[in-house]
Write an enzyme that holds these catalytic residues in place. Structure first.
Site, PDB file in Angstrom:
ATOM      1  N   ASP A  34       0.837  -1.196   0.000  1.00  0.00           N
ATOM      2  CA  ASP A  34       0.000   0.000   0.000  1.00  0.00           C
ATOM      3  C   ASP A  34       0.874   1.249   0.000  1.00  0.00           C
ATOM      4  OD1 ASP A  34      -1.989  -1.789   0.181  1.00  0.00           O
ATOM      5  OD2 ASP A  34      -2.797  -1.104   2.114  1.00  0.00           O
ATOM      6  N   TYR A  35       1.973   1.166   0.747  1.00  0.00           N
ATOM      7  CA  TYR A  35       2.856   2.320   0.861  1.00  0.00           C
ATOM      8  C   TYR A  35       3.436   2.697  -0.500  1.00  0.00           C
ATOM      9  CZ  TYR A  35       6.768   5.265   2.109  1.00  0.00           C
ATOM     10  OH  TYR A  35       7.645   6.310   2.181  1.00  0.00           O
ATOM     11  N   PHE A  37       2.287   1.969  -3.375  1.00  0.00           N
ATOM     12  CA  PHE A  37       1.189   2.455  -4.218  1.00  0.00           C
ATOM     13  C   PHE A  37       0.927   3.938  -3.925  1.00  0.00           C
ATOM     14  CE2 PHE A  37      -3.267   3.327  -5.091  1.00  0.00           C
ATOM     15  CZ  PHE A  37      -3.422   2.809  -6.367  1.00  0.00           C
ATOM     16  N   SER A  83     -36.595  -2.322 -14.338  1.00  0.00           N
ATOM     17  CA  SER A  83     -36.399  -3.101 -13.118  1.00  0.00           C
ATOM     18  C   SER A  83     -36.815  -4.534 -13.400  1.00  0.00           C
ATOM     19  CB  SER A  83     -37.191  -2.500 -11.971  1.00  0.00           C
ATOM     20  OG  SER A  83     -38.543  -2.448 -12.329  1.00  0.00           O
ATOM     21  N   LEU A  84     -36.723  -5.376 -12.399  1.00  0.00           N
ATOM     22  CA  LEU A  84     -37.019  -6.791 -12.581  1.00  0.00           C
ATOM     23  C   LEU A  84     -38.313  -7.152 -11.884  1.00  0.00           C
ATOM     24  CD1 LEU A  84     -33.503  -8.248 -11.758  1.00  0.00           C
ATOM     25  CD2 LEU A  84     -34.567  -8.171 -14.006  1.00  0.00           C
ATOM     26  N   GLU A 113     -27.434 -15.107 -11.097  1.00  0.00           N
ATOM     27  CA  GLU A 113     -26.495 -14.188 -10.446  1.00  0.00           C
ATOM     28  C   GLU A 113     -27.053 -13.807  -9.084  1.00  0.00           C
ATOM     29  OE1 GLU A 113     -26.362 -10.842 -13.061  1.00  0.00           O
ATOM     30  OE2 GLU A 113     -25.513 -12.021 -14.704  1.00  0.00           O
ATOM     31  N   LYS A 115     -28.369 -11.056  -6.411  1.00  0.00           N
ATOM     32  CA  LYS A 115     -29.018  -9.751  -6.496  1.00  0.00           C
ATOM     33  C   LYS A 115     -28.373  -8.858  -5.436  1.00  0.00           C
ATOM     34  CE  LYS A 115     -33.520  -7.592  -7.074  1.00  0.00           C
ATOM     35  NZ  LYS A 115     -33.251  -6.378  -6.313  1.00  0.00           N
ATOM     36  N   ASP A 117     -27.509  -5.861  -3.133  1.00  0.00           N
ATOM     37  CA  ASP A 117     -28.403  -4.909  -2.503  1.00  0.00           C
ATOM     38  C   ASP A 117     -27.704  -3.562  -2.399  1.00  0.00           C
ATOM     39  OD1 ASP A 117     -30.622  -3.957  -1.331  1.00  0.00           O
ATOM     40  OD2 ASP A 117     -30.363  -4.995   0.578  1.00  0.00           O
ATOM     41  N   ARG A 136     -30.056   5.536 -11.611  1.00  0.00           N
ATOM     42  CA  ARG A 136     -31.186   5.026 -12.369  1.00  0.00           C
ATOM     43  C   ARG A 136     -32.281   6.088 -12.523  1.00  0.00           C
ATOM     44  NH1 ARG A 136     -35.922   2.319 -11.085  1.00  0.00           N
ATOM     45  NH2 ARG A 136     -36.635   0.976 -12.747  1.00  0.00           N
ATOM     46  N   GLU A 172     -24.153  -2.499  -9.973  1.00  0.00           N
ATOM     47  CA  GLU A 172     -24.654  -2.125  -8.661  1.00  0.00           C
ATOM     48  C   GLU A 172     -23.483  -1.621  -7.820  1.00  0.00           C
ATOM     49  OE1 GLU A 172     -27.902  -2.731  -8.605  1.00  0.00           O
ATOM     50  OE2 GLU A 172     -28.522  -2.688  -6.505  1.00  0.00           O
ATOM     51  N   TYR A 224     -23.369  -6.142 -14.124  1.00  0.00           N
ATOM     52  CA  TYR A 224     -24.242  -7.258 -14.474  1.00  0.00           C
ATOM     53  C   TYR A 224     -24.969  -7.130 -15.804  1.00  0.00           C
ATOM     54  CZ  TYR A 224     -27.460  -4.147 -11.977  1.00  0.00           C
ATOM     55  OH  TYR A 224     -28.166  -3.068 -11.540  1.00  0.00           O
ATOM     56  N   LYS A 287     -31.623 -14.983 -15.465  1.00  0.00           N
ATOM     57  CA  LYS A 287     -31.747 -14.331 -16.778  1.00  0.00           C
ATOM     58  C   LYS A 287     -31.593 -15.352 -17.894  1.00  0.00           C
ATOM     59  CE  LYS A 287     -29.241 -10.345 -14.974  1.00  0.00           C
ATOM     60  NZ  LYS A 287     -28.007  -9.554 -14.982  1.00  0.00           N
ATOM     61  N   LYS A 311     -36.478 -13.102  -4.529  1.00  0.00           N
ATOM     62  CA  LYS A 311     -36.009 -12.377  -3.342  1.00  0.00           C
ATOM     63  C   LYS A 311     -36.086 -13.260  -2.104  1.00  0.00           C
ATOM     64  CE  LYS A 311     -37.164  -7.894  -3.320  1.00  0.00           C
ATOM     65  NZ  LYS A 311     -36.508  -6.616  -2.973  1.00  0.00           N
ATOM     66  N   CYS A 405     -41.242   5.576  35.449  1.00  0.00           N
ATOM     67  CA  CYS A 405     -40.057   5.830  34.638  1.00  0.00           C
ATOM     68  C   CYS A 405     -38.880   5.057  35.231  1.00  0.00           C
ATOM     69  CB  CYS A 405     -39.739   7.322  34.610  1.00  0.00           C
ATOM     70  SG  CYS A 405     -38.205   7.679  33.742  1.00  0.00           S
ATOM     71  N   CYS A 408     -36.312   7.929  36.630  1.00  0.00           N
ATOM     72  CA  CYS A 408     -36.581   8.911  37.686  1.00  0.00           C
ATOM     73  C   CYS A 408     -37.808   8.545  38.522  1.00  0.00           C
ATOM     74  CB  CYS A 408     -36.734  10.307  37.083  1.00  0.00           C
ATOM     75  SG  CYS A 408     -38.242  10.480  36.123  1.00  0.00           S
ATOM     76  N   CYS A 423     -42.702   9.625  30.147  1.00  0.00           N
ATOM     77  CA  CYS A 423     -42.353  10.100  31.474  1.00  0.00           C
ATOM     78  C   CYS A 423     -42.581  11.605  31.450  1.00  0.00           C
ATOM     79  CB  CYS A 423     -40.891   9.811  31.791  1.00  0.00           C
ATOM     80  SG  CYS A 423     -40.313  10.735  33.222  1.00  0.00           S
ATOM     81  N   CYS A 429     -35.788  14.479  34.513  1.00  0.00           N
ATOM     82  CA  CYS A 429     -35.440  13.099  34.171  1.00  0.00           C
ATOM     83  C   CYS A 429     -34.156  13.100  33.326  1.00  0.00           C
ATOM     84  CB  CYS A 429     -36.618  12.487  33.418  1.00  0.00           C
ATOM     85  SG  CYS A 429     -36.354  10.808  32.871  1.00  0.00           S
TER      86      CYS A 429
END
Ligand code: IVH
Length: 688
Positions: A34-35, A37, A83-84, A113, A115, A117, A136, A172, A224, A287, A311, A405, A408, A423, A429
């Site tokens: 990482d360094y 990079f 949409s599906l 595939e 789905k 989220d 979209r 997505e 996708y 699909k 789903k 409560c 109190c 309360c 309180c």
């Protein structure tokens, strides 16, 4: 370095960085640290600063963000984003297959595939360069969020290999679960409100104005669907595999199925194993692979006939009820919370679930030690959906809602027509006092930097603040060195918070800065019951200053549009309390804003009161967000989709046909901006 040398070095660095980027984010197979990079990237950024003429729109330096987008332009999708069709049952997937086999008896291959989220995006590539990334929107038009999408490391800015000259790719964008949890941990530490779930967080993040914040959020993207006139293959699967070669992240969780049983296996596997994934999915997409067969099957008004989304049901587990505890909010509302034997649901350990209120508790008929059905949907707060009665321990006692409560000991009250118990000891309180102060300092209210929930609790416990008015009596010296230890959960390691020089300085500066917060937000910050952001703004602009509002009676208040009896009663009761009057006087003496700024008042009217507008398309001379603000400023309400409750559809250029059709169907008048202006001026228009 000469410009020519710089040009070469920038080109070389860009290529190296993108190759490493792909290795890291797409192939998950990095070959440098990482360094190292970061060093390459830093050098590139430095050179681009020195030679700004060499900065190209496809430079990998775009990944770190920094560009600000004030308004996202509306763009029309080259191919509509459909949409599906959704289903929750295996039988309907079977029926889907039957329908297809009737039309195409042989040779149908399905691609299954996950789905994902997240948030759907469409990416346009011209000659290998990402030229547009859009949301979209309504399916026909979305927002141009290219700058923000360029910060998503797994979205290639420049492609490699033999890609078509023009094409769109759909996918997505999502936030992996660990990134989401880390983000929420930092929110919790800062005393900020927690985010509900990765999907909403992703949607919010993609619409942020500052792309460097987006860059820091660690979003990811899976692709996708490809659309274009000269794609290499005539089927979905081969094209997606090819897209991988161009640099796209195409997930490996994909199956080619020739029989329905294979499809069912895929569905069952992922319904069972979804928690093992590092990101959320909410189902499986099936699909038809072949493009020619897709065409033959065609589309309904909303979705393709060649695909279906199966789903998953919300995940449910059972857990034992250990005890019920009660939380007291800033308004005094008491919420019962079930403490559970720890149970793993959808990849997280659940130990608590809200029972909402006394009525819900009664409906569930909770008994000590009950086995509860606990469900976790898309949100982080799990729900109790039922009790397994056969599993009730013999002789278990029923659990009753409390009468006092828990904090109190004041007897609780239940106002008529309300689900919650309260309360009534608002001024004595502790959680209510602290809750009101936490609300006061919140971002949408006084936005006091340097202060969070834990610090407020600390100051309250040390006796430095009893109400939000006291905040402005704090001094640097009183703050410095205060500390407390917060015990860890379940006897775990606690943490210590202490106010050092820097924090004390920040708090003092934050308090000072809050004196410029406009009156409508100060009014919201006071935390009057039922006075949310919108109502506070309405009242502020109607009355102009706090004295006029404080002297308003019930009749005057309810005569204001959209101010109902509950709000009016609550406002009257708030200002009738002497204690509140004293706090407000104190805040006034400290210089907070208690009247509206003249500039903000300008151009306001009530002429659109009671009307609901949908705004669609682009408008010459004014951008859509400003137009929406203009409508709100004149008392109108703006919503996003046309329904029978819509008063007008304001149509600009390039408006999508769907909204217009819907408006026609429902008889909602479609008006142009000229007519809107007439309405704003209070002129009559003819409704034809
Ligand atoms: S295909 C024409 N594949 O689900 C159909 N969609 O209701 C194009 N989604 O808006 C969509 N994972 O946001 C497809 N593997 C997947 C998906 C997927 C998630 C979302 C997408 C779309 C929605 C459809």
């Amino acid at each position: 370095m000469t410009t020519e040398e710089a040009r070469h070095r920038i080109q070389d660095l860009s290529q190296q960085i993108e190759a490493h980027n792909r290795r890291y984010y797409v192939d998950a197979n990095p070959i440098i640290s990482d360094y190292d990079f970061d060093m390459l990237l830093e050098e590139l950024i430095r050179l681009e600063k020195e030679f700004p003429e060499l900065l190209k729109p496809d430079s990998p330096s775009q990944r770190v963000g920094g560009a600000i987008t004030k308004v996202f332009e509306t763009v029309t999708h080259r191919y509509p984003m459909r949409s599906l069709a959704n289903t929750y049952s295996k039988e309907e997937v079977e029926a889907f297959d039957e329908r297809i086999r009737k039309q195409i008896p042989d040779g149908v291959t399905y691609i299954c595939e996950l789905k994902y989220d997240g948030v759907a995006v469409s990416l346009t590539y011209e000659n290998g360069l990402l030229t547009l990334g859009a949301t979209r929107g309504d399916g026909n038009q979305g927002d141009d969020i290219t700058t923000n999408l360029k910060t998503v490391r797994s979205i290639p800015i420049r492609l490699q290999g033999d890609f078509p000259a023009h094409f769109d790719i759909r996918g997505e964008v999502f936030m992996p679960r660990d990134a989401f949890e880390k983000l929420n941990e930092s929110k919790e530490a800062a005393g900020e409100e927690l985010l509900a779930n990765p999907r909403n967080t992703t949607a919010g993040t993609l619409k942020m104005q500052d792309s460097s914040v987006v860059a820091a959020r660690k979003l990811d993207c899976y692709l996708y669907a490809l659309m274009g006139d000269d794609l290499p293959f005539a089927n979905h699967y081969d094209n997606m595999m090819k897209a991988q070669d161009w640099g796209f992240k195409v997930p490996g969780y994909i199956a080619r199925c020739n029989t329905l049983d294979e499809v069912f296996d895929f569905m069952a596997k992922w319904e069972k194993d979804r928690a093992t994934l590092p990101f959320d999915i909410d189902g499986v997409v099936i699909k038809v692979n072949d493009y020619a067969l897709q065409e033959e099957l065609g589309y309904t008004a909303k979705s393709p006939r060649w695909a279906i989304a199966y789903k998953f049901k919300a995940q449910q587990e059972t857990a034992r009820l250990l005890s019920v505890s009660y939380q007291v909010g800033r308004t005094g509302a008491v919420t019962p919370v079930a403490n559970l034997s720890p149970v793993l649901i959808a990849g997280t350990t659940v130990k608590r679930a809200s029972v909402h209120n006394a009525a819900q508790m009664e409906k569930l008929d909770l008994h000590e030690g009950d086995l509860l059905k606990v469900e976790k949907g898309g949100d982080i707060i799990p729900k109790i959906v039922g009790v397994v009665e056969e599993e009730r321990p013999p002789g278990a006692r029923k659990v009753y809602f409390i009468h006092e409560c828990p904090e109190c000991k004041t007897p609780l009250v239940q106002p008529e027509g309300e689900a919650a118990h309260y309360c009534p000891n608002a001024s004595g309180c502790p959680p209510q006092i602290v809750g009101r102060m936490v609300h006061f300092i919140a971002r949408k209210a006084m936005d006091i930097e340097g202060l969070g929930e834990e610090t407020i609790e600390l100051l309250f416990e040390k006796g430095l603040i009893r109400n939000y008015g006291d905040l402005y009596d704090l001094t640097y010296d009183r703050l410095l060195g205060l500390e407390k230890t917060i015990p860890g959960e379940d006897g775990g390691k606690g943490k210590k918070i202490s106010i050092r020089e820097k924090t004390a300085e920040n708090i003092m500066a934050g308090l000072e800065a809050s004196k410029n917060i406009p009156f409508e937000r100060v009014l919201f910050a006071l935390g009057i019951r039922f006075v949310g952001e919108t109502v506070a703004a309405k009242l502020a602009f109607h009355f102009g200053n706090i004295d006029a509002l404080a002297h308003a009676d019930f009749e005057e208040l309810v005569s204001i549009h959209e101010i109902g009896e509950a709000i009016a009663n609550s406002v009257v009761a708030f200002f009738a309390e002497e204690k509140n009057q004293r706090i407000i006087e104190h805040l006034q003496s400290k210089g907070l804003q208690f009247s509206v700024n003249e500039e903000a008042l300008e151009g306001r009217s009530d002429n659109l009161n009671g009307s609901t507008f949908v705004v669609s398309g682009v408008f010459e001379g004014i951008d859509r967000d400003d137009l929406k603000k203009l409508i709100a400023k004149n008392g109108g309400k703006v919503v996003s989709s046309v329904s029978s409750k819509t008063s007008y559809l304001v149509a600009g250029d390039n408006m999508g046909p769907a909204k217009k059709e819907k408006a026609m169907e429902l008889g909602v008048p479609v008006i142009d901006i000229g007519t809107l202006n007439q309405l704003i001026r209070g002129e009559e228009i003819s409704k034809t």
